[in-house]
Design a protein around this motif. Structure first.
Motif, short mmCIF file in Angstrom:
data_model
loop_
_atom_site.label_atom_id
_atom_site.label_comp_id
_atom_site.label_asym_id
_atom_site.label_seq_id
_atom_site.Cartn_x
_atom_site.Cartn_y
_atom_site.Cartn_z
N THR A 159 1.24 -2.75 0.10
CA THR A 159 2.03 -2.06 -0.91
C THR A 159 3.24 -2.90 -1.33
OG1 THR A 159 1.39 0.11 -0.06
CG2 THR A 159 3.41 0.01 -1.35
N VAL A 160 3.96 -3.43 -0.34
CA VAL A 160 5.19 -4.18 -0.65
C VAL A 160 4.87 -5.42 -1.48
CG1 VAL A 160 7.10 -5.49 0.35
CG2 VAL A 160 6.38 -3.35 1.42
N LEU A 161 3.87 -6.19 -1.08
CA LEU A 161 3.56 -7.43 -1.80
C LEU A 161 3.00 -7.15 -3.19
CD1 LEU A 161 2.09 -9.61 1.10
CD2 LEU A 161 4.41 -9.67 0.14
N ALA A 162 2.14 -6.15 -3.31
CA ALA A 162 1.64 -5.79 -4.64
C ALA A 162 2.80 -5.35 -5.54
CB ALA A 162 0.60 -4.68 -4.53
N SER A 163 3.70 -4.55 -5.00
CA SER A 163 4.85 -4.09 -5.79
C SER A 163 5.74 -5.26 -6.18
CB SER A 163 5.65 -3.06 -4.98
OG SER A 163 4.86 -1.91 -4.70
N ALA A 164 5.96 -6.19 -5.25
CA ALA A 164 6.79 -7.37 -5.53
C ALA A 164 6.22 -8.17 -6.69
CB ALA A 164 6.89 -8.24 -4.29
N LEU A 165 4.88 -8.22 -6.79
CA LEU A 165 4.22 -8.95 -7.88
C LEU A 165 4.13 -8.12 -9.17
CD1 LEU A 165 1.30 -10.53 -5.82
CD2 LEU A 165 3.28 -11.75 -6.77
N GLY A 166 4.51 -6.85 -9.10
CA GLY A 166 4.41 -5.97 -10.26
C GLY A 166 3.03 -5.40 -10.47
N ILE A 167 2.19 -5.43 -9.43
CA ILE A 167 0.81 -4.96 -9.56
C ILE A 167 0.76 -3.46 -9.25
CG2 ILE A 167 -1.54 -5.17 -8.69
CD1 ILE A 167 -0.84 -8.07 -7.93
N PRO A 168 0.28 -2.63 -10.16
CA PRO A 168 0.14 -1.20 -9.87
C PRO A 168 -0.69 -1.00 -8.60
CG PRO A 168 -0.24 -1.63 -12.19
CD PRO A 168 -0.18 -2.97 -11.52
N ASN A 169 -0.27 -0.07 -7.75
CA ASN A 169 -0.96 0.10 -6.47
C ASN A 169 -0.80 1.51 -5.95
OD1 ASN A 169 1.35 0.01 -4.15
ND2 ASN A 169 1.93 -1.33 -5.86
N LEU A 170 -1.74 1.89 -5.10
CA LEU A 170 -1.66 3.16 -4.37
C LEU A 170 -1.53 2.86 -2.89
CD1 LEU A 170 -4.45 5.27 -6.13
CD2 LEU A 170 -1.98 5.53 -6.39
N SER A 171 -0.63 3.57 -2.23
CA SER A 171 -0.40 3.40 -0.80
C SER A 171 -1.12 4.50 -0.03
CB SER A 171 1.10 3.46 -0.50
OG SER A 171 1.34 3.60 0.90
N LEU A 172 -2.05 4.11 0.86
CA LEU A 172 -2.65 5.07 1.79
C LEU A 172 -1.64 5.25 2.92
CD1 LEU A 172 -6.31 3.66 1.80
CD2 LEU A 172 -5.23 5.32 0.24
N SER A 173 -0.70 6.15 2.68
CA SER A 173 0.51 6.26 3.51
C SER A 173 0.20 6.95 4.83
CB SER A 173 1.60 7.00 2.74
OG SER A 173 1.95 6.28 1.58
N TYR A 174 -0.03 6.14 5.85
CA TYR A 174 -0.51 6.65 7.13
C TYR A 174 0.61 6.95 8.11
CZ TYR A 174 0.28 1.93 8.95
OH TYR A 174 0.85 0.74 9.34
N GLN A 175 1.84 6.58 7.78
CA GLN A 175 2.99 6.95 8.60
C GLN A 175 4.25 6.87 7.74
OE1 GLN A 175 5.31 4.53 11.06
NE2 GLN A 175 3.64 3.10 11.52
N PRO A 176 5.39 7.43 8.23
CA PRO A 176 6.58 7.57 7.38
C PRO A 176 7.13 6.26 6.83
CG PRO A 176 6.75 9.03 9.27
CD PRO A 176 5.54 8.18 9.51
N LYS A 177 6.90 5.12 7.49
CA LYS A 177 7.49 3.87 6.98
C LYS A 177 6.97 3.52 5.59
CE LYS A 177 4.22 0.57 9.13
NZ LYS A 177 4.13 -0.56 10.10
N CYS A 178 5.76 3.97 5.25
CA CYS A 178 5.22 3.68 3.92
C CYS A 178 6.07 4.36 2.85
CB CYS A 178 3.77 4.15 3.84
SG CYS A 178 2.67 3.38 5.05
N LEU A 179 6.46 5.61 3.09
CA LEU A 179 7.31 6.32 2.14
C LEU A 179 8.72 5.77 2.14
CD1 LEU A 179 6.00 9.95 2.65
CD2 LEU A 179 6.06 8.71 0.49
N ASP A 180 9.19 5.25 3.26
CA ASP A 180 10.53 4.65 3.31
C ASP A 180 10.63 3.54 2.28
OD1 ASP A 180 13.14 4.47 4.44
OD2 ASP A 180 12.53 2.77 5.67
N PHE A 181 9.59 2.70 2.18
CA PHE A 181 9.61 1.64 1.16
C PHE A 181 9.46 2.21 -0.23
CE2 PHE A 181 7.22 -1.10 -1.72
CZ PHE A 181 8.21 -2.04 -1.97
#
Length: 370
Positions: free
Chosen positions: A286-308
């Protein structure tokens, strides 16, 4: 040899083990920097060829603090010895490290050294989440708070980590974002081919179930292929390759490509750049795709995914795994593609904001020239 985090931490105290583990991170340039450059000893999960942690270190060393000598905190080498002798700053780097006992010991030793301690882009482990999964080396909040009170700078990954800091009375903390957003500039072509990037994998427990995530991804993979998309499986750690191989056994289609794992961060970024959009489980997919500006979906399996995601005001990109189904994943993926250009603009603007803040704070701390 696979070791648990605590045992691995004790095993690595032996100098020759530490010398070998970090050898690939050393550069000839470090010896040029060592005599006079600002020195930073970096605490993080290094030496394990995990793309996310490697990207964090590369971003810190090459982009955020380019004028400093940056070495792993527990490295044992001539250049690290020089950094230690010069009373280097100690940085608790990127990753979900706060409330993890293996890193508490390093922070306690750093406090004893008496130099400047900084927290830069670190996440706070959610103890409620970990309590559901047996704890696994997480805890010691009171001792963490005591150690963090001695830090000269507290910059955390996202709002959830900041909320924990504030509740502990650490009011000077701020959000500086995940340092890995600084590893690369935005790069996404809206007219690129019909390639979907897919990542599955985790070292940590999965909310809901790992099998539920796999089945939802399998359903989506078949649907993407049926609609004429190619799908590239992009592993961010060697263990992710198991999921890629399992999917390949179930889907016999030349449009599904499983990339071999390679710890080279730049190669991973190159693979991501080929994708029109990305569906990823690992946080740094998620972080690297977002850094590149690539649209992405996060399979958020724990709270740290939402923290970002909340740090870039993009929580709408999260698909919590405890409620994940294949049809829901497919529906969200094509909703995302329909407005991919708008998401590209939003991601670039949000990550540019974090990059600018990270670079400004590094200048303030003396690790980069004004």
């Amino acid at each position: 040899m696979r070791l648990g985090l605590g045992l691995r931490s004790r095993y690595q105290r032996f100098p020759l083990v530490r010398f070998g583990r970090y050898a690939y991170l050393r550069r000839w340039e470090d010896y040029r920097l060592a005599p006079s450059a600002p020195c930073v000893r970096y605490i993080g999960w290094l030496g394990h060829r995990n793309i996310g942690d490697e990207a964090l270190y590369q971003a810190f060393r090459s982009t955020i603090a380019p004028d400093a000598l940056v070495v792993p905190f527990d490295d044992w080498s001539p250049v690290s010895w020089m950094a230690e002798r010069r009373n280097a700053d100690v940085v608790l780097g990127g990753g979900t490290l706060i409330n993890v006992r293996a890193y508490l010991g390093a922070m306690q030793r750093a406090n004893e050294l008496g130099g400047r301690i900084c927290v830069f882009g670190t996440g706070v482990a959610d103890l409620a989440y970990w309590a559901q999964h047996g704890g696994r080396g997480r805890g010691d909040e009171a001792e963490w708070v005591r150690v963090l009170r001695g830090a000269q700078y507290l910059g955390v990954r996202g709002p959830r980590s900041l909320d924990w800091m504030r509740r502990q009375g650490l009011g000077s903390a701020e959000i500086v974002g995940d340092p890995a957003v600084s590893v690369a500039a935005p790069s996404w072509d809206a007219g690129s081919g019909r390639v979907v990037g897919l990542n599955l994998g985790s070292h940590d427990p999965v909310q809901g179930s790992a099998d539920g995530v796999y089945q939802a991804a399998l359903h989506a993979l078949r649907e993407f292929l049926a609609r004429g998309y190619r799908v590239h499986f992009i592993p961010l750690h060697d263990i992710d390759s198991d999921a890629g191989a399992a999917l390949a056994r179930e889907v016999d289609d030349p449009g599904f490509v499983v990339h071999r794992f390679d710890p080279d961060v730049q190669l991973c970024l190159q693979r991501l750049r080929a994708c029109r959009f990305v569906v990823g489980q690992r946080l740094h997919a998620t972080v690297l795709a977002s850094a590149l500006g690539i649209p992405n979906l996060s399979l958020s399996y724990q709270p740290k995914c939402l923290d970002f995601l909340e740090s870039i005001d993009c929580a709408a990109l999260a698909l919590p795994t405890e409620h994940l189904t294949g049809p829901a994943l497919v529906e969200r993926a094509f909703e995302l593609e329909a407005v991919a250009g708008a998401w590209n603009t939003r991601l670039v603007q949000a990550c540019d904001g974090l990059r600018e803040r990270q670079h400004r704070r590094a200048r303030d701390l003396g690790w980069a020239r004004p």
